[in-house]
Motif scaffolding. Structure first.
Motif, mmCIF file in Angstrom:
data_model
loop_
_atom_site.group_PDB
_atom_site.id
_atom_site.type_symbol
_atom_site.label_atom_id
_atom_site.label_comp_id
_atom_site.label_asym_id
_atom_site.label_seq_id
_atom_site.Cartn_x
_atom_site.Cartn_y
_atom_site.Cartn_z
ATOM 1 N N ASP A 7 12.699 -5.593 -4.902
ATOM 2 C CA ASP A 7 12.113 -4.723 -5.841
ATOM 3 C C ASP A 7 11.394 -5.492 -6.867
ATOM 4 O OD1 ASP A 7 13.710 -2.424 -4.912
ATOM 5 O OD2 ASP A 7 15.112 -2.190 -6.604
ATOM 6 N N GLU A 8 11.994 -6.959 -7.324
ATOM 7 C CA GLU A 8 11.503 -7.734 -8.011
ATOM 8 C C GLU A 8 10.045 -7.968 -7.514
ATOM 9 O OE1 GLU A 8 14.151 -10.958 -8.725
ATOM 10 O OE2 GLU A 8 14.975 -9.878 -10.319
ATOM 11 N N ASP A 9 10.061 -8.611 -6.014
ATOM 12 C CA ASP A 9 9.006 -8.755 -5.294
ATOM 13 C C ASP A 9 7.585 -7.655 -5.361
ATOM 14 O OD1 ASP A 9 9.920 -11.154 -4.739
ATOM 15 O OD2 ASP A 9 10.516 -10.580 -2.410
ATOM 16 N N THR A 10 8.225 -6.601 -5.152
ATOM 17 C CA THR A 10 7.520 -5.385 -5.263
ATOM 18 C C THR A 10 6.649 -4.999 -6.738
ATOM 19 O OG1 THR A 10 8.680 -4.047 -3.470
ATOM 20 C CG2 THR A 10 7.326 -2.783 -4.964
ATOM 21 N N THR A 11 7.350 -5.109 -7.617
ATOM 22 C CA THR A 11 6.809 -5.367 -8.920
ATOM 23 C C THR A 11 5.965 -6.341 -9.385
ATOM 24 O OG1 THR A 11 8.838 -4.294 -9.661
ATOM 25 C CG2 THR A 11 7.568 -5.353 -11.439
ATOM 26 N N ARG A 12 6.077 -7.705 -8.736
ATOM 27 C CA ARG A 12 5.400 -8.692 -8.987
ATOM 28 C C ARG A 12 3.905 -8.410 -8.250
ATOM 29 N NH1 ARG A 12 8.291 -12.181 -6.626
ATOM 30 N NH2 ARG A 12 9.586 -12.448 -8.727
ATOM 31 N N ALA A 13 4.006 -7.997 -6.868
ATOM 32 C CA ALA A 13 2.766 -7.623 -6.041
ATOM 33 C C ALA A 13 1.959 -6.441 -6.870
ATOM 34 C CB ALA A 13 3.316 -7.361 -4.610
ATOM 35 N N LEU A 14 2.439 -5.673 -7.276
ATOM 36 C CA LEU A 14 1.886 -4.373 -8.009
ATOM 37 C C LEU A 14 1.421 -5.010 -9.194
ATOM 38 C CD1 LEU A 14 4.291 -1.404 -7.136
ATOM 39 C CD2 LEU A 14 2.165 -1.763 -5.996
ATOM 40 N N ALA A 35 3.431 -7.716 4.396
ATOM 41 C CA ALA A 35 4.791 -7.140 4.276
ATOM 42 C C ALA A 35 4.597 -5.508 3.875
ATOM 43 C CB ALA A 35 5.827 -7.687 3.451
ATOM 44 N N PRO A 36 3.969 -4.710 4.684
ATOM 45 C CA PRO A 36 3.695 -3.199 4.324
ATOM 46 C C PRO A 36 4.858 -2.417 3.854
ATOM 47 C CG PRO A 36 2.797 -3.863 6.287
ATOM 48 C CD PRO A 36 3.510 -4.877 6.139
ATOM 49 N N ASP A 37 4.737 -1.672 2.721
ATOM 50 C CA ASP A 37 5.614 -0.987 2.123
ATOM 51 C C ASP A 37 5.034 0.264 1.789
ATOM 52 O OD1 ASP A 37 7.371 0.275 0.253
ATOM 53 O OD2 ASP A 37 8.445 -1.676 0.073
ATOM 54 N N PRO A 38 5.464 1.608 2.041
ATOM 55 C CA PRO A 38 4.827 2.640 1.514
ATOM 56 C C PRO A 38 4.738 2.766 0.091
ATOM 57 C CG PRO A 38 6.402 3.408 3.254
ATOM 58 C CD PRO A 38 6.587 1.698 2.893
ATOM 59 N N ARG A 39 5.405 2.168 -0.906
ATOM 60 C CA ARG A 39 5.416 2.132 -2.247
ATOM 61 C C ARG A 39 4.038 1.378 -2.778
ATOM 62 N NH1 ARG A 39 11.149 -0.135 -4.027
ATOM 63 N NH2 ARG A 39 10.398 -1.507 -2.190
ATOM 64 N N PHE A 40 3.404 0.700 -1.703
ATOM 65 C CA PHE A 40 2.071 0.039 -2.327
ATOM 66 C C PHE A 40 0.781 0.977 -2.198
ATOM 67 C CE2 PHE A 40 4.607 -3.839 -0.850
ATOM 68 C CZ PHE A 40 4.787 -4.309 -1.983
ATOM 69 N N VAL A 41 0.913 2.105 -1.167
ATOM 70 C CA VAL A 41 -0.239 2.596 -0.667
ATOM 71 C C VAL A 41 -1.015 3.187 -1.925
ATOM 72 C CG1 VAL A 41 -1.015 4.534 0.746
ATOM 73 C CG2 VAL A 41 0.564 3.135 1.409
ATOM 74 N N ASP A 42 -0.473 3.966 -2.693
ATOM 75 C CA ASP A 42 -1.093 4.676 -3.959
ATOM 76 C C ASP A 42 -1.927 3.669 -4.645
ATOM 77 O OD1 ASP A 42 -0.451 6.895 -3.022
ATOM 78 O OD2 ASP A 42 1.074 7.333 -4.202
ATOM 79 N N LYS A 43 -1.204 2.586 -4.992
ATOM 80 C CA LYS A 43 -1.746 1.473 -5.833
ATOM 81 C C LYS A 43 -2.790 1.006 -5.146
ATOM 82 C CE LYS A 43 -0.934 0.420 -9.373
ATOM 83 N NZ LYS A 43 -1.527 0.649 -10.833
ATOM 84 N N LEU A 44 -2.851 0.732 -3.806
ATOM 85 C CA LEU A 44 -3.967 0.157 -3.019
ATOM 86 C C LEU A 44 -4.969 1.080 -3.072
ATOM 87 C CD1 LEU A 44 -1.986 -1.212 0.034
ATOM 88 C CD2 LEU A 44 -3.401 -2.571 -1.711
ATOM 89 N N VAL A 45 -4.836 2.260 -3.064
ATOM 90 C CA VAL A 45 -6.296 3.330 -2.857
ATOM 91 C C VAL A 45 -6.756 3.181 -4.289
ATOM 92 C CG1 VAL A 45 -6.745 5.633 -2.628
ATOM 93 C CG2 VAL A 45 -5.108 4.454 -0.965
#
Length: 223
Positions: A7-14, A35-45
């Motif tokens: 979760d920390e890695d995800t937060t850091r990446a976002l 390291a694909p993760d569905p939680r990233f998709v909306d932010k990437l778009v």
């Protein structure tokens, strides 16, 4: 603990995607794609629509291609209706890289003739990738309405898109080369010459086309 670290890695990446430094945003997009993760998709778009750096936008697109089309297509298709030109352009670019033909119905005539040259160019490239075989001729007809548009780079993009459609463009180019505005006629003739001799270069093809139109001579090869 593993979940917390993840979760920390995800937060850091976002957070990295919104950093003021382009190098940090680039690394964040690379990490997300690695390291694909569905939680990233909306932010990437979302980021694609506003990211000012070309290299970062390309990395964002790459990161999106690393996720399943079922996750990325809904957001990207929604961006095609955005009032922001960059959102439309980058979404089209990303759809062309994903290459999923489910997106084809969203490549509308409005996008193919968008007032913004970058959007239109992205739409042409995406259309050529996504068009079903049986709709190539119809697409060529729509693209031909854009002949003569814009500067040298825009015209070259259109010529490349038409050439990529194959022989269905031949009667369309032939018709366009003998009627319509001089700019469209020149562009049609130049496209045919570029198709016939890719090594000659677009600049040479345009200059030859100008001569043909100015003299009012036939554009058929061999004359």
């Amino acid at each position: 603990m593993t979940m917390t670290t993840h979760d920390e890695d995800t937060t850091r990446a976002l957070q990295g995607l919104e950093d003021g430094r382009s190098s940090v945003r680039l690394r964040a997009a690379l990490a997300i794609g690695t390291a694909p993760d569905p939680r990233f998709v909306d932010k990437l778009v979302e980021r694609c629509a506003i990211e000012p750096e070309f290299s970062v936008r390309e990395m964002l697109t790459w990161a999106l291609t690393r996720h399943a089309p079922s996750l990325t297509l809904p957001g990207l298709l929604g961006e095609l209706r955005s009032e922001r030109a960059q959102a439309r352009s980058q979404a089209l670019h990303t759809l062309s890289k994903i290459g999923d033909r489910q997106a084809w119905p969203a490549i509308t005539r409005e996008l193919l003739s968008d007032a913004d040259d970058e959007v239109a160019r992205s739409a042409w490239r995406a259309a050529v990738v996504l068009v079903p075989e049986e709709e190539r001729a119809a697409l060529a007809e729509v693209l031909a309405t854009q002949l003569g548009r814009g500067g040298r780079e825009t015209q070259l993009s259109l010529s490349r898109a038409l050439i990529a459609l194959g022989e269905v463009i031949l009667p369309i180019l032939a018709a366009a080369s003998v009627r319509g505005a001089p700019g469209a006629r020149r562009h049609a003739i130049a496209t045919e010459r570029l198709r016939h001799d890719p090594d000659a270069g677009f600049g040479f093809a345009i200059e030859e086309a100008k001569r043909v139109v100015a003299l009012g001579t036939p554009s058929q090869e061999g004359q």
